[in-house]
Structure formats: structure tokens, C-alpha cells
Design a protein around this motif. Sequence first.
Motif, PDB file in Angstrom:
ATOM      1  N   ASP A  95      45.194  40.399  35.816  1.00 34.43           N
ATOM      2  CA  ASP A  95      46.257  41.399  35.914  1.00 34.43           C
ATOM      3  C   ASP A  95      46.274  42.074  37.279  1.00 34.43           C
ATOM      4  N   ASP A  96      45.196  41.921  38.014  1.00 41.98           N
ATOM      5  CA  ASP A  96      45.075  42.544  39.337  1.00 41.98           C
ATOM      6  C   ASP A  96      45.329  41.486  40.412  1.00 41.98           C
ATOM      7  N   PRO A  97      46.419  41.600  41.180  1.00 42.82           N
ATOM      8  CA  PRO A  97      46.727  40.608  42.212  1.00 42.82           C
ATOM      9  C   PRO A  97      45.595  40.432  43.218  1.00 42.82           C
ATOM     10  N   GLY A  98      44.910  41.526  43.531  1.00 42.62           N
ATOM     11  CA  GLY A  98      43.810  41.433  44.483  1.00 42.62           C
ATOM     12  C   GLY A  98      42.671  40.577  43.951  1.00 42.62           C
ATOM     13  N   HIS A  99      42.338  40.750  42.677  1.00 44.96           N
ATOM     14  CA  HIS A  99      41.285  39.942  42.066  1.00 44.96           C
ATOM     15  C   HIS A  99      41.705  38.478  41.991  1.00 44.96           C
ATOM     16  N   THR A 100      42.973  38.245  41.706  1.00 49.71           N
ATOM     17  CA  THR A 100      43.474  36.876  41.635  1.00 49.71           C
ATOM     18  C   THR A 100      43.355  36.182  42.984  1.00 49.71           C
ATOM     19  N   VAL A 101      43.760  36.871  44.038  1.00 43.77           N
ATOM     20  CA  VAL A 101      43.650  36.314  45.389  1.00 43.77           C
ATOM     21  C   VAL A 101      42.191  36.042  45.722  1.00 43.77           C
ATOM     22  N   GLU A 102      41.315  36.976  45.400  1.00 46.52           N
ATOM     23  CA  GLU A 102      39.890  36.790  45.682  1.00 46.52           C
ATOM     24  C   GLU A 102      39.338  35.590  44.918  1.00 46.52           C
ATOM     25  N   ASN A 103      39.764  35.438  43.666  1.00 47.77           N
ATOM     26  CA  ASN A 103      39.313  34.284  42.883  1.00 47.77           C
ATOM     27  C   ASN A 103      39.732  32.973  43.538  1.00 47.77           C
ATOM     28  N   ARG A 104      40.955  32.929  44.015  1.00 52.75           N
ATOM     29  CA  ARG A 104      41.444  31.707  44.668  1.00 52.75           C
ATOM     30  C   ARG A 104      40.660  31.423  45.949  1.00 52.75           C
ATOM     31  N   LEU A 105      40.442  32.452  46.716  1.00 53.69           N
ATOM     32  CA  LEU A 105      39.735  32.288  47.986  1.00 53.69           C
ATOM     33  C   LEU A 105      38.292  31.853  47.753  1.00 53.69           C
ATOM     34  N   ARG A 106      37.622  32.476  46.810  1.00 48.52           N
ATOM     35  CA  ARG A 106      36.244  32.095  46.506  1.00 48.52           C
ATOM     36  C   ARG A 106      36.173  30.672  45.947  1.00 48.52           C
ATOM     37  N   THR A 152      55.253  33.345  41.054  1.00 46.67           N
ATOM     38  CA  THR A 152      54.594  34.587  40.628  1.00 46.67           C
ATOM     39  C   THR A 152      54.942  35.769  41.525  1.00 46.67           C
ATOM     40  N   ILE A 153      55.648  35.518  42.612  1.00 46.27           N
ATOM     41  CA  ILE A 153      55.924  36.576  43.592  1.00 46.27           C
ATOM     42  C   ILE A 153      57.234  37.291  43.264  1.00 46.27           C
ATOM     43  N   GLU A 154      57.151  38.589  43.088  1.00 43.33           N
ATOM     44  CA  GLU A 154      58.338  39.399  42.819  1.00 43.33           C
ATOM     45  C   GLU A 154      58.698  40.184  44.075  1.00 43.33           C
ATOM     46  N   ALA A 155      59.122  39.443  45.072  1.00 40.74           N
ATOM     47  CA  ALA A 155      59.481  40.052  46.357  1.00 40.74           C
ATOM     48  C   ALA A 155      60.411  39.092  47.091  1.00 40.74           C
ATOM     49  N   PRO A 156      61.169  39.581  48.078  1.00 39.09           N
ATOM     50  CA  PRO A 156      62.036  38.677  48.849  1.00 39.09           C
ATOM     51  C   PRO A 156      61.218  37.589  49.550  1.00 39.09           C
ATOM     52  N   ASP A 157      61.879  36.476  49.831  1.00 38.96           N
ATOM     53  CA  ASP A 157      61.246  35.364  50.560  1.00 38.96           C
ATOM     54  C   ASP A 157      60.016  34.827  49.839  1.00 38.96           C
ATOM     55  N   PRO A 198      42.823  41.209  51.618  1.00 37.46           N
ATOM     56  CA  PRO A 198      43.978  42.111  51.770  1.00 37.46           C
ATOM     57  C   PRO A 198      45.173  41.441  52.440  1.00 37.46           C
ATOM     58  N   LEU A 199      44.908  40.572  53.405  1.00 39.71           N
ATOM     59  CA  LEU A 199      45.993  39.857  54.088  1.00 39.71           C
ATOM     60  C   LEU A 199      46.740  38.955  53.111  1.00 39.71           C
ATOM     61  N   LEU A 200      46.003  38.171  52.328  1.00 36.31           N
ATOM     62  CA  LEU A 200      46.632  37.272  51.370  1.00 36.31           C
ATOM     63  C   LEU A 200      47.338  38.046  50.262  1.00 36.31           C
ATOM     64  N   ARG A 201      46.744  39.141  49.841  1.00 36.64           N
ATOM     65  CA  ARG A 201      47.382  39.957  48.786  1.00 36.64           C
ATOM     66  C   ARG A 201      48.693  40.522  49.278  1.00 36.64           C
ATOM     67  N   SER A 202      48.767  40.897  50.560  1.00 39.00           N
ATOM     68  CA  SER A 202      50.001  41.472  51.090  1.00 39.00           C
ATOM     69  C   SER A 202      51.145  40.472  51.093  1.00 39.00           C
ATOM     70  N   LEU A 203      50.811  39.195  51.086  1.00 39.96           N
ATOM     71  CA  LEU A 203      51.852  38.163  51.037  1.00 39.96           C
ATOM     72  C   LEU A 203      52.386  37.965  49.630  1.00 39.96           C
ATOM     73  N   VAL A 204      51.499  37.953  48.642  1.00 44.09           N
ATOM     74  CA  VAL A 204      51.931  37.612  47.279  1.00 44.09           C
ATOM     75  C   VAL A 204      52.236  38.832  46.429  1.00 44.09           C
ATOM     76  N   ALA A 205      51.723  40.005  46.813  1.00 44.61           N
ATOM     77  CA  ALA A 205      51.985  41.227  46.049  1.00 44.61           C
ATOM     78  C   ALA A 205      52.116  42.395  47.016  1.00 44.61           C
ATOM     79  N   PRO A 206      53.155  42.433  47.808  1.00 46.90           N
ATOM     80  CA  PRO A 206      53.283  43.447  48.862  1.00 46.90           C
ATOM     81  C   PRO A 206      53.374  44.878  48.316  1.00 46.90           C
ATOM     82  N   ASP A 207      53.829  45.040  47.095  1.00 47.43           N
ATOM     83  CA  ASP A 207      54.001  46.382  46.525  1.00 47.43           C
ATOM     84  C   ASP A 207      52.835  46.811  45.651  1.00 47.43           C
ATOM     85  N   ALA A 208      51.823  45.940  45.519  1.00 43.77           N
ATOM     86  CA  ALA A 208      50.706  46.272  44.625  1.00 43.77           C
ATOM     87  C   ALA A 208      49.738  47.233  45.302  1.00 43.77           C
TER      88      ALA A 208
END
Length: 208
Positions: A95-106, A152-157, A198-208
Motif C-alpha cells: 500500500d506504500d509506494p515507497g516500500h513498493t519501489v524499494e522492494n523492486r530495487l532490492r 499503476t501510475i495516477e499522474a500525467p505522462d 526517493p527518485l524512483l518514487r517521485s516518478l511513479v507516485a509524485p503526490d505520495a
Amino acid sequence: MTEAPGQATRRAAGSGGPAKEAALDERKGERTRRRILTAARRKFAEVGYERATIRAIASEADVDKSSVIQHFGCKQDLFREAVQWRIPHDELTTDDPGHTVENRLRGMLDNWAADPDSPMAVLLRTSMTSDEAAELLRRHVTAEVTDHIAATIEAPDARLRAALFSAIMMGVATQRYLLHMPDLAEADVEDIVRIATPLLRSLVAPDA
């Protein structure tokens, strides 16, 4: 009637009938298939797609050339199966975009790209010298990474954001594990995760 020595043992071993024999043959076939795939990844990683041959892969797997052809048909089909990889999106998503990004990166840093004989690593390596592999990598990354993350991205582009996410991930993997760029190759995983998340999270969940 007295049985000859070993007769009872032979009868017991064959008591399963055709069904048991078929099951044993199937398990043996699967083991052979896995051995060929493992050998193929090593050979493709070592010499590239173009220079790898069915004969060399068979020798690496300690099987006949005919066995490789029987299981996979041709080198192209063997290569495609050997470098197939799937990202376990459901397991990584929280449910946490940051944790999801970290999981993918790890997952990439610890498993998918770190093992030089993994399907992802082999496909990355061979894509540097083979048009066939490069096209396969483009299709696979688009379907397995960009398409899924964009949805999964709810943002423009959304697709551009997903493509940039993928580019950063693949760039890290390439420079760390294939090109061995010193600053990335020698960096601690925790430091990469701390700075890149944080960089990757800003791309997929900019408003989180």
C-alpha cells in the motif's frame, strides 16, 4: 517356486507398469531440460548469442546435440526460453509506494541482475552484441516493466514516467553488473537503495 536371485527386486521395481515408467521418463526429461537451460545461459553469457552453438551448449550440459533439438527445436527458441524472466509484481506491491519501489530495487540488486547466469543478466549481456537479443529485451522490458508500472501510475505522462523508471533500473543494473562502473559496482546496496528510492518514487507516485 523359488525365484532366481534378484528376480523379486526386478519385479518390484517394474511393478508400477507403464504409468510409472512414463512418470519417471517425464521427470528425467524435466531434469534434462533444466540442465540444458542452465548450460545455455552460461554459454550465452560467456560468448554471446551469435557465437553460442547448439553443439557447445549440448557439451556444456553433457547431453547429445539431438537432445537439445528435441527439447527446444532451434537455438533461437532455446535462447528465448533461457532468458525469460518474470517480476513477481504481486509479491512486491504494498500500500506504500515507497516500500513498493524499494522492494523492486532490492529485488533487482539482490537477485534478478546480481546472478551473472540469471535470465535477466544473460539477456542484458547478450543484448549488447546481438540484435536478436536487443529486440527481445525491448519487448520484454516493455511488457514486464513499462506496461505494468504505467497502469499503476495516477499522474500525467504515466507511460513516460514508467519508461524513465525502467531506464533508471536497467541503467543501474547495466553499470553495476555488466560494465562494472566503479562507483556503482563498489557501492553498498543500502546506499543505492537509500538514494535511488526517493527518485524512483517521485516518478511513479509524485503526490505520495
